[in-house]
Design a protein around this motif. Structure first.
Motif, mmCIF file in Angstrom:
data_model
loop_
_atom_site.group_PDB
_atom_site.id
_atom_site.type_symbol
_atom_site.label_atom_id
_atom_site.label_comp_id
_atom_site.label_asym_id
_atom_site.label_seq_id
_atom_site.Cartn_x
_atom_site.Cartn_y
_atom_site.Cartn_z
ATOM 1 N N ALA A 21 38.474 31.094 26.932
ATOM 2 C CA ALA A 21 38.683 32.014 25.880
ATOM 3 C C ALA A 21 37.944 31.702 24.567
ATOM 4 N N LYS A 22 37.994 30.445 24.178
ATOM 5 C CA LYS A 22 37.226 30.106 23.035
ATOM 6 C C LYS A 22 35.537 30.433 23.253
ATOM 7 N N GLY A 23 35.152 30.140 24.380
ATOM 8 C CA GLY A 23 33.535 30.370 24.515
ATOM 9 C C GLY A 23 33.330 31.863 24.525
ATOM 10 N N LEU A 24 34.309 32.633 25.262
ATOM 11 C CA LEU A 24 33.869 33.905 25.379
ATOM 12 C C LEU A 24 33.884 34.606 23.930
ATOM 13 N N GLY A 25 34.669 34.046 22.883
ATOM 14 C CA GLY A 25 34.812 34.722 21.526
ATOM 15 C C GLY A 25 35.941 36.023 21.558
ATOM 16 N N PRO A 26 35.679 36.938 20.458
ATOM 17 C CA PRO A 26 36.423 38.062 20.338
ATOM 18 C C PRO A 26 36.122 39.073 21.276
ATOM 19 N N ILE A 27 36.709 39.209 22.568
ATOM 20 C CA ILE A 27 36.353 40.352 23.534
ATOM 21 C C ILE A 27 37.420 40.969 23.953
ATOM 22 N N PHE A 29 40.187 43.014 26.738
ATOM 23 C CA PHE A 29 40.610 42.413 28.002
ATOM 24 C C PHE A 29 39.897 42.893 29.127
ATOM 25 N N GLY A 30 39.100 44.073 29.157
ATOM 26 C CA GLY A 30 38.157 44.424 30.073
ATOM 27 C C GLY A 30 37.004 43.744 30.385
ATOM 28 N N GLU A 31 36.650 43.034 29.124
ATOM 29 C CA GLU A 31 35.503 42.065 29.306
ATOM 30 C C GLU A 31 36.003 40.728 29.913
ATOM 31 N N ALA A 32 37.064 40.420 29.427
ATOM 32 C CA ALA A 32 37.538 39.140 30.012
ATOM 33 C C ALA A 32 37.753 39.463 31.553
ATOM 34 N N GLU A 33 38.350 40.393 31.755
ATOM 35 C CA GLU A 33 38.652 40.764 33.352
ATOM 36 C C GLU A 33 37.316 40.703 34.071
ATOM 37 N N GLN A 34 36.292 41.043 33.440
ATOM 38 C CA GLN A 34 34.885 41.400 34.151
ATOM 39 C C GLN A 34 34.326 39.738 34.340
ATOM 40 N N PHE A 35 34.471 39.048 33.228
ATOM 41 C CA PHE A 35 33.934 37.629 33.296
ATOM 42 C C PHE A 35 34.709 36.632 34.450
ATOM 43 N N PHE A 36 36.160 36.962 34.418
ATOM 44 C CA PHE A 36 36.848 36.444 35.482
ATOM 45 C C PHE A 36 36.458 36.993 36.921
ATOM 46 N N ARG A 37 36.221 38.152 37.090
ATOM 47 C CA ARG A 37 35.700 38.704 38.390
ATOM 48 C C ARG A 37 34.211 38.020 38.617
ATOM 49 N N LYS A 57 30.907 26.791 33.949
ATOM 50 C CA LYS A 57 30.337 26.470 33.047
ATOM 51 C C LYS A 57 28.902 27.238 33.131
ATOM 52 N N GLU A 58 28.453 27.153 34.216
ATOM 53 C CA GLU A 58 27.204 28.230 34.348
ATOM 54 C C GLU A 58 27.543 29.630 33.942
ATOM 55 N N GLN A 59 28.756 30.197 34.453
ATOM 56 C CA GLN A 59 29.004 31.486 34.091
ATOM 57 C C GLN A 59 29.178 31.606 32.195
ATOM 58 N N MET A 60 29.767 30.442 31.678
ATOM 59 C CA MET A 60 29.841 30.779 30.199
ATOM 60 C C MET A 60 28.430 30.613 29.547
ATOM 61 N N ARG A 61 27.351 29.832 30.184
ATOM 62 C CA ARG A 61 26.111 29.784 29.777
ATOM 63 C C ARG A 61 25.398 31.148 29.830
ATOM 64 N N LEU A 62 25.943 31.950 30.890
ATOM 65 C CA LEU A 62 25.264 33.257 31.265
ATOM 66 C C LEU A 62 25.809 34.304 30.393
ATOM 67 N N TRP A 63 27.087 34.050 30.007
ATOM 68 C CA TRP A 63 27.804 35.171 29.304
ATOM 69 C C TRP A 63 27.296 34.958 27.894
ATOM 70 N N ARG A 66 24.162 36.560 27.383
ATOM 71 C CA ARG A 66 24.129 38.017 27.540
ATOM 72 C C ARG A 66 24.530 38.492 25.980
ATOM 73 N N VAL A 67 25.549 37.836 25.583
ATOM 74 C CA VAL A 67 26.226 38.449 24.318
ATOM 75 C C VAL A 67 24.951 38.171 23.249
ATOM 76 N N GLU A 68 24.284 37.259 23.032
ATOM 77 C CA GLU A 68 23.291 36.998 22.295
ATOM 78 C C GLU A 68 22.186 37.836 22.337
ATOM 79 N N GLY A 69 21.755 38.389 23.516
ATOM 80 C CA GLY A 69 20.535 39.324 23.802
ATOM 81 C C GLY A 69 21.132 40.681 23.359
ATOM 82 N N ASN A 70 22.522 41.094 23.506
ATOM 83 C CA ASN A 70 22.950 42.217 23.215
ATOM 84 C C ASN A 70 23.005 42.359 21.649
#
Length: 84
Positions: A21-27, A29-37, A57-63, A66-70
């Motif tokens: 949650a800390k790594g994902l930042g302020p997102i 519920f839909g985005e959290a569910e997408q990350f989890f899926r 950890k790899e998914q966190m790096r990818l996320w 992606r957020v930085e790119g957006n």
């Protein structure tokens, strides 16, 4: 919310849900569910070749990338726009 998703589906997070949650930042519920899926899907596709921690950890790096790119695209889109 992430803990509840993990408990409900039995998917191993590999790291503490608070760390995710800390790594994902302020997102949303839909985005959290997408990350989890995405995390769950990658665990299934790995078929045991990678452990849950490594995948999380790899998914966190990818996320983060992606957020930085957006954010960069948004700043480029609005650069030079007048605030009148």
């Amino acid at each position: 919310f992430i803990t509840q998703l993990s408990d409900r589906t039995g998917v191993q997070l590999g790291v503490e849900s608070t760390q995710i949650a800390k790594g994902l930042g302020p997102i949303s519920f839909g985005e959290a569910e997408q990350f989890f899926r995405d995390l769950a899907r990658r665990q299934v596709l790995a078929m045991g070749a990678h452990d849950a921690t490594e995948i999380a950890k790899e998914q966190m790096r990818l996320w983060a990338a992606r957020v930085e790119g957006n954010a960069q695209k948004d700043s480029e889109r609005y650069a030079g726009a007048s605030a009148t």
